[in-house]
Motif scaffolding. Structure first.
Motif, PDB file in Angstrom:
ATOM      1  N   ASP A 199      87.427 -33.149 -92.050  1.00 15.50           N
ATOM      2  CA  ASP A 199      88.441 -32.257 -91.479  1.00 15.50           C
ATOM      3  C   ASP A 199      87.735 -31.135 -90.727  1.00 15.50           C
ATOM      4  N   LEU A 200      87.777 -31.189 -89.398  1.00 16.46           N
ATOM      5  CA  LEU A 200      87.066 -30.227 -88.551  1.00 16.46           C
ATOM      6  C   LEU A 200      87.978 -29.068 -88.167  1.00 16.46           C
ATOM      7  N   GLY A 201      87.521 -27.838 -88.430  1.00 11.78           N
ATOM      8  CA  GLY A 201      88.340 -26.666 -88.166  1.00 11.78           C
ATOM      9  C   GLY A 201      89.458 -26.554 -89.168  1.00 11.78           C
TER      10      GLY A 201
ATOM     11  N   ILE B 266      81.810 -26.964 -95.713  1.00  7.30           N
ATOM     12  CA  ILE B 266      80.578 -26.526 -95.056  1.00  7.30           C
ATOM     13  C   ILE B 266      80.925 -25.594 -93.894  1.00  7.30           C
ATOM     14  N   MET B 267      79.988 -24.718 -93.583  1.00  4.16           N
ATOM     15  CA  MET B 267      80.181 -23.785 -92.480  1.00  4.16           C
ATOM     16  C   MET B 267      79.430 -24.298 -91.258  1.00  4.16           C
ATOM     17  N   ALA B 268      80.176 -24.541 -90.184  1.00  8.55           N
ATOM     18  CA  ALA B 268      79.566 -25.037 -88.950  1.00  8.55           C
ATOM     19  C   ALA B 268      80.546 -24.836 -87.806  1.00  8.55           C
ATOM     20  N   ASP B 269      80.006 -24.716 -86.610  1.00  5.28           N
ATOM     21  CA  ASP B 269      80.801 -24.687 -85.382  1.00  5.28           C
ATOM     22  C   ASP B 269      81.146 -26.126 -85.038  1.00  5.28           C
ATOM     23  N   ILE B 270      82.442 -26.449 -84.951  1.00  3.82           N
ATOM     24  CA  ILE B 270      82.816 -27.849 -84.756  1.00  3.82           C
ATOM     25  C   ILE B 270      82.339 -28.411 -83.424  1.00  3.82           C
ATOM     26  N   ARG B 271      81.933 -27.543 -82.499  1.00  7.28           N
ATOM     27  CA  ARG B 271      81.391 -28.042 -81.238  1.00  7.28           C
ATOM     28  C   ARG B 271      79.988 -28.615 -81.422  1.00  7.28           C
ATOM     29  N   GLU B 272      79.328 -28.267 -82.525  1.00  9.62           N
ATOM     30  CA  GLU B 272      77.985 -28.785 -82.819  1.00  9.62           C
ATOM     31  C   GLU B 272      78.129 -30.090 -83.601  1.00  9.62           C
ATOM     32  N   THR B 273      78.717 -31.048 -82.924  1.00 15.21           N
ATOM     33  CA  THR B 273      79.173 -32.265 -83.590  1.00 15.21           C
ATOM     34  C   THR B 273      78.035 -33.067 -84.209  1.00 15.21           C
ATOM     35  N   ALA B 274      76.948 -33.245 -83.484  1.00 19.10           N
ATOM     36  CA  ALA B 274      75.833 -34.054 -84.001  1.00 19.10           C
ATOM     37  C   ALA B 274      75.265 -33.438 -85.272  1.00 19.10           C
ATOM     38  N   GLU B 275      75.161 -32.102 -85.307  1.00 15.94           N
ATOM     39  CA  GLU B 275      74.625 -31.431 -86.495  1.00 15.94           C
ATOM     40  C   GLU B 275      75.552 -31.626 -87.694  1.00 15.94           C
ATOM     41  N   ILE B 276      76.866 -31.582 -87.448  1.00 16.49           N
ATOM     42  CA  ILE B 276      77.815 -31.790 -88.538  1.00 16.49           C
ATOM     43  C   ILE B 276      77.693 -33.210 -89.088  1.00 16.49           C
ATOM     44  N   LEU B 277      77.629 -34.177 -88.211  1.00 15.20           N
ATOM     45  CA  LEU B 277      77.542 -35.571 -88.645  1.00 15.20           C
ATOM     46  C   LEU B 277      76.282 -35.828 -89.466  1.00 15.20           C
TER      47      LEU B 277
ATOM     48  N   ILE C  64      89.039 -24.752 -77.909  1.00 17.51           N
ATOM     49  CA  ILE C  64      87.847 -25.157 -77.151  1.00 17.51           C
ATOM     50  C   ILE C  64      88.288 -25.242 -75.690  1.00 17.51           C
ATOM     51  N   PRO C  65      88.230 -24.114 -74.963  1.00 19.77           N
ATOM     52  CA  PRO C  65      88.807 -24.077 -73.609  1.00 19.77           C
ATOM     53  C   PRO C  65      88.103 -24.970 -72.598  1.00 19.77           C
ATOM     54  N   ASP C  66      86.810 -25.219 -72.795  1.00 17.94           N
ATOM     55  CA  ASP C  66      86.064 -26.000 -71.814  1.00 17.94           C
ATOM     56  C   ASP C  66      86.319 -27.493 -72.024  1.00 17.94           C
ATOM     57  N   ASP C  67      86.863 -28.140 -71.012  1.00 18.53           N
ATOM     58  CA  ASP C  67      87.214 -29.550 -71.134  1.00 18.53           C
ATOM     59  C   ASP C  67      86.005 -30.419 -71.445  1.00 18.53           C
TER      60      ASP C  67
ATOM     61  N   ASN D 102      83.000 -34.035 -74.890  1.00 23.21           N
ATOM     62  CA  ASN D 102      81.723 -34.432 -75.489  1.00 23.21           C
ATOM     63  C   ASN D 102      81.814 -34.456 -77.013  1.00 23.21           C
ATOM     64  N   MET D 103      82.517 -33.483 -77.578  1.00 21.42           N
ATOM     65  CA  MET D 103      82.701 -33.437 -79.024  1.00 21.42           C
ATOM     66  C   MET D 103      83.413 -34.695 -79.512  1.00 21.42           C
ATOM     67  N   LEU D 104      84.513 -35.056 -78.865  1.00 23.78           N
ATOM     68  CA  LEU D 104      85.282 -36.221 -79.286  1.00 23.78           C
ATOM     69  C   LEU D 104      84.506 -37.518 -79.060  1.00 23.78           C
TER      70      LEU D 104
END
Length: 266
Positions: free
Chosen positions: A58-60, A108-119, A145-148, A153-155
């Motif tokens: 569950d991200l965010g 866990i605490m992480a920025d969901i945009r840092e997807t590879a690190e979370i995985l 996440i305003p930047d398309d 890339n995250m998805l």
């Protein structure tokens, strides 16, 4: 803010004032927030009960509040593992305290945009085996996440980690025309939020092509397999009562919604 909107008690005065201000400027926002939480229940129930998924990321996630992912998933799959991810240190501390007695959950605490690190995170890998089907939830976070390109890339990274038979549940604030989306974005950013309301077509275009929508497809999540018998949310605090039902009453905001659905990787 989300907890207060859902009738929860884990919030502060600054959160309560912010929710009131948002709803003064965006009539219907409270209804949309609550409809999204009800969608979470139906989506996780579908994934656990109907699809047999026993792993959830569950991200965010925000503060653990009502009808959390692990509550719903473990109701139907008692051995389901759930990892919550958020970048708020209060969520981390509070969430770990609440979930301390549930061995099949982690926060866990992480920025969901840092997807590879979370995985690759050790606590994610401790509970989630990506060689098996997994459900990844990105509910009500896309607009933050305003930047398309960043969201795409995250998805894409998430989907690349999924084996066949896995699912993505996604929703974000959306509306039907570029003019309405721009106006809603202006209100949110004017309140100091990192935000982008997208059109429904823009949201659909950002979702990876490898995925196929589960019926009834992508839509206003209030209409995703509605179930009047599902567990209700707690009633809101008295100051929020005037905002309940405003979405249906507001001509200006009637086309605003939380847009999304559940998608499957074949």
């Amino acid at each position: 803010m989300y907890d207060y909107s859902l009738g929860g008690k884990d919030n502060y005065e600054v959160d309560r004032q912010a929710v009131l201000e948002v709803n003064r400027r965006i009539p219907g926002g409270l209804d949309i927030a609550r409809q999204n939480r009800l969608f979470l229940y139906r989506a996780v129930r579908f994934l656990a009960r109907d699809s047999g998924i026993r792993q959830f990321l569950d991200l965010g996630s925000g503060l653990p509040t009502q009808q959390n992912v692990h509550h719903v998933a473990q109701e139907f799959q008692p051995d389901a593992n759930v990892v919550y991810v958020d970048d708020d240190p209060v969520v981390l501390t509070h969430g770990r305290a609440i979930l301390a007695e549930n061995a099949r959950t982690r926060v866990i605490m992480a920025d969901i945009r840092e997807t590879a690190e979370i995985l690759a995170h050790p606590q994610v890998r401790e509970l989630i085996d990506f060689a098996e089907p997994v459900a990844i939830l990105c509910l009500s976070v896309g607009h933050s996440i305003p930047d398309d390109a960043t969201l795409r890339n995250m998805l894409t990274t998430l989907v690349a980690a999924m084996r066949g038979g896995s699912y993505l549940a996604f929703s974000q604030a959306a509306t039907t025309t570029p003019e309405q989306a721009a106006a809603a974005t202006e209100v949110a950013t004017g309140l100091g939020l990192d935000w982008k309301t997208r059109t429904t077509d823009e949201v659909a275009a950002l979702l990876p092509e490898e995925l196929e929508s589960v019926e009834p497809g992508l839509l206003d999540v209030d209409g995703w397999r509605p179930d009047p018998s599902q567990p209700p949310l707690a009633p809101v605090d008295a100051p929020l009562l005037p905002f309940i039902g405003m979405r249906a009453q507001s001509e200006e905001h009637k086309h605003s919604m939380e847009f999304g659905g559940v998608l499957r990787r074949p």
